[in-house]
Scaffold this active site. Structure first.
Site, PDB file in Angstrom:
ATOM      1  N   LEU A  34     -10.175 -16.851  -0.610  1.00  0.00           N
ATOM      2  CA  LEU A  34     -10.603 -16.558  -1.983  1.00  0.00           C
ATOM      3  C   LEU A  34     -11.594 -15.393  -2.046  1.00  0.00           C
ATOM      4  O   LEU A  34     -12.337 -15.257  -3.014  1.00  0.00           O
ATOM      5  CB  LEU A  34     -11.186 -17.817  -2.661  1.00  0.00           C
ATOM      6  CG  LEU A  34     -10.222 -19.012  -2.745  1.00  0.00           C
ATOM      7  CD1 LEU A  34     -10.919 -20.204  -3.432  1.00  0.00           C
ATOM      8  CD2 LEU A  34      -8.938 -18.665  -3.506  1.00  0.00           C
ATOM      9  N   GLY A  37      -8.539 -13.236  -3.558  1.00  0.00           N
ATOM     10  CA  GLY A  37      -7.636 -14.048  -4.369  1.00  0.00           C
ATOM     11  C   GLY A  37      -8.409 -14.912  -5.359  1.00  0.00           C
ATOM     12  O   GLY A  37      -9.645 -14.950  -5.357  1.00  0.00           O
ATOM     13  N   PHE A  74       0.508 -12.945   3.656  1.00  0.00           N
ATOM     14  CA  PHE A  74       0.067 -11.919   2.703  1.00  0.00           C
ATOM     15  C   PHE A  74      -1.400 -11.535   2.909  1.00  0.00           C
ATOM     16  O   PHE A  74      -1.817 -10.469   2.477  1.00  0.00           O
ATOM     17  CB  PHE A  74       0.223 -12.424   1.261  1.00  0.00           C
ATOM     18  CG  PHE A  74       1.639 -12.679   0.858  1.00  0.00           C
ATOM     19  CD1 PHE A  74       2.420 -11.664   0.344  1.00  0.00           C
ATOM     20  CD2 PHE A  74       2.202 -13.930   1.007  1.00  0.00           C
ATOM     21  CE1 PHE A  74       3.732 -11.883  -0.033  1.00  0.00           C
ATOM     22  CE2 PHE A  74       3.515 -14.172   0.631  1.00  0.00           C
ATOM     23  CZ  PHE A  74       4.286 -13.153   0.122  1.00  0.00           C
ATOM     24  N   THR A 118       4.038  -2.292   4.308  1.00  0.00           N
ATOM     25  CA  THR A 118       3.711  -1.298   3.283  1.00  0.00           C
ATOM     26  C   THR A 118       4.419   0.034   3.483  1.00  0.00           C
ATOM     27  O   THR A 118       4.678   0.443   4.639  1.00  0.00           O
ATOM     28  CB  THR A 118       2.193  -1.039   3.283  1.00  0.00           C
ATOM     29  OG1 THR A 118       1.901   0.058   2.413  1.00  0.00           O
ATOM     30  CG2 THR A 118       1.670  -0.676   4.667  1.00  0.00           C
ATOM     31  N   TYR A 142      -5.354   1.691   6.752  1.00  0.00           N
ATOM     32  CA  TYR A 142      -4.601   0.560   6.217  1.00  0.00           C
ATOM     33  C   TYR A 142      -3.162   0.590   6.726  1.00  0.00           C
ATOM     34  O   TYR A 142      -2.639  -0.389   7.246  1.00  0.00           O
ATOM     35  CB  TYR A 142      -4.631   0.591   4.679  1.00  0.00           C
ATOM     36  CG  TYR A 142      -3.661  -0.386   4.064  1.00  0.00           C
ATOM     37  CD1 TYR A 142      -3.829  -1.751   4.248  1.00  0.00           C
ATOM     38  CD2 TYR A 142      -2.545   0.059   3.352  1.00  0.00           C
ATOM     39  CE1 TYR A 142      -2.908  -2.654   3.711  1.00  0.00           C
ATOM     40  CE2 TYR A 142      -1.640  -0.832   2.825  1.00  0.00           C
ATOM     41  CZ  TYR A 142      -1.822  -2.186   3.006  1.00  0.00           C
ATOM     42  OH  TYR A 142      -0.922  -3.072   2.498  1.00  0.00           O
ATOM     43  N   ARG A 281      -6.455  12.956  -5.496  1.00  0.00           N
ATOM     44  CA  ARG A 281      -7.089  11.943  -4.642  1.00  0.00           C
ATOM     45  C   ARG A 281      -6.597  12.199  -3.219  1.00  0.00           C
ATOM     46  O   ARG A 281      -5.402  12.362  -2.999  1.00  0.00           O
ATOM     47  CB  ARG A 281      -6.668  10.545  -5.105  1.00  0.00           C
ATOM     48  CG  ARG A 281      -7.300   9.414  -4.349  1.00  0.00           C
ATOM     49  CD  ARG A 281      -6.961   8.069  -4.965  1.00  0.00           C
ATOM     50  NE  ARG A 281      -5.549   7.722  -4.863  1.00  0.00           N
ATOM     51  CZ  ARG A 281      -5.031   6.563  -5.310  1.00  0.00           C
ATOM     52  NH1 ARG A 281      -5.804   5.678  -5.897  1.00  0.00           N
ATOM     53  NH2 ARG A 281      -3.742   6.312  -5.171  1.00  0.00           N
ATOM     54  N   GLY A 283      -5.149  12.036   0.327  1.00  0.00           N
ATOM     55  CA  GLY A 283      -4.186  11.153   0.982  1.00  0.00           C
ATOM     56  C   GLY A 283      -3.010  10.740   0.132  1.00  0.00           C
ATOM     57  O   GLY A 283      -2.197   9.928   0.569  1.00  0.00           O
TER      58      GLY A 283
END
Ligand code: UDP
Length: 330
Positions: A34, A37, A74, A118, A142, A281, A283
């Site tokens: 959490l 989430g 996830f 991704t 990421y 922005r 990237g």
């Protein structure tokens, strides 16, 4: 009917996938700390274990609620810009979470795994649409963290016969068409919720990040895929895991520019989106559009909400009903 463990099931894509599993009659256990989430995003019909993926007691508690047919993972840090400020944290936490959950699954005898991956794996792609054969050259920490997660799963496959599906999402957008879940990030960095918030007056005017890209209107093009369609893809790949591990690019296959998104949100909202033009922005590739041909061919998946209008309409409906997000329901 089967039972599934969904890590990050209180987050955006996770919560919509929990709904898809429950809707078809499956049982769901959610493991979520959490931190990002929302408790209110977890339906009452799912069991919630609050804890981190790297917390062995939380993992033990979650797996004690099994046995699970598969784990859908996830839970992760997911902000590209943030990952460039704290790359070691992104790589460390995302890989540690994945390996801890996969290890616990193997020990519990569960050998099917679905990973949220991704489009950031592809960095600045050579050509669009992007299929699975394109080189994996992430340009953010990421993206690198998810590439390492995919590679770790190759070893789980080789050594433990764990079959996995890595789904490389393009731009998740929209909300549950029945209004049961939606998108709430803090901080919010995504175009559609920011444009909706600007139109509603609950957020500052939008800044368009660059109008000098080599695209028809000069703004970046992205592939917005409805979050319930993303969720459905997770269900579609599960039968394949009886036989083999798979990797699929997952998007609509249609690109929309930032200006087109602003126009669409304005049309759906019935009022213009206040915005200003700003610099690029860092990237941001000019255009990211998925080829999901392989996924369509192998699973029969096709988006139910392929048009930007319908995607934005579901998002608008959720934000209108929840101007303060999930806090409202608490
Ligand atoms: N974008 C923008 N202004 C914002 C947020 C995003 O112009 O305040 C642009 C961004 O440059 C990109 C597109 O909208 O071209 C989608 O960005 P988002 O952050 O939603 O997703 P990303 O493509 O980065 O995963």
């Amino acid at each position: 009917m089967a039972r599934y463990l969904v890590t990050g099931g209180a987050g955006y894509v996770g919560s919509h996938t929990v709904l898809a599993l429950l809707d078809r009659g499956d049982e769901v256990v959610v493991l979520d700390d959490l931190s990002k989430g929302h408790r209110g995003a977890v339906p009452a019909a799912a069991k919630l274990v609050v804890g981190r993926c790297t917390d062995s007691a939380a993992l033990e508690q979650a797996f004690a609620l099994g046995p699970f047919e598969a784990v859908l993972h996830f839970a992760a840090l997911s902000l590209v810009g943030d990952s460039m400020r704290q790359p070691m944290r992104y790589i460390g936490e995302n890989v540690a979470g994945l390996t801890a959950v996969a290890d616990a699954a193997v020990r519990a005898g569960c050998r099917k795994f679905v990973l949220s991956s991704t489009a950031a794996l592809f960095g600045f792609p050579e050509r669009v649409p992007i299929d699975e054969a394109q080189p994996l050259l992430p340009v953010s920490a990421y993206g690198e963290s998810k590439l390492l997660c995919e590679r770790a799963l190759d070893w789980a496959d080789r050594v433990h016969a764990m079959r996995f599906a890595a789904l490389r999402y393009f731009n998740a957008a929209g909300a549950d068409p029945a209004g049961r879940a939606g998108e709430e990030h803090d901080p919010e960095t995504h175009l559609i919720p920011l444009a909706i918030g600007a139109a509603m007056g609950t957020r500052a005017p939008l800044t368009v990040f660059g109008t000098d890209y080599p695209t028809p209107d000069g703004t970046c093009i992205r592939d917005y895929v409805h979050v319930s369609d993303l969720a459905e893809a997770h269900l579609r790949v599960l039968p394949l895991l009886d036989h083999r591990s798979v990797r699929y690019n997952l998007g609509n296959g249609t690109g929309y520019s930032v200006k087109q998104v602003i126009e669409t949100v304005g049309r759906v909202a019935g009022r213009p989106v206040p915005h200003a033009i700003g610099p690029r922005r860092e990237g941001d590739p000019a255009s990211l559009v998925a080829s999901s041909e392989a996924l369509r061919r192998d699973t029969g998946w096709a988006p139910r909400f392929p048009g930007l209008d319908e995607i934005v309409r579901t998002a608008w409906a959720w934000h209108s009903a929840h101007p303060r997000g999930y806090a409202q329901a608490a």
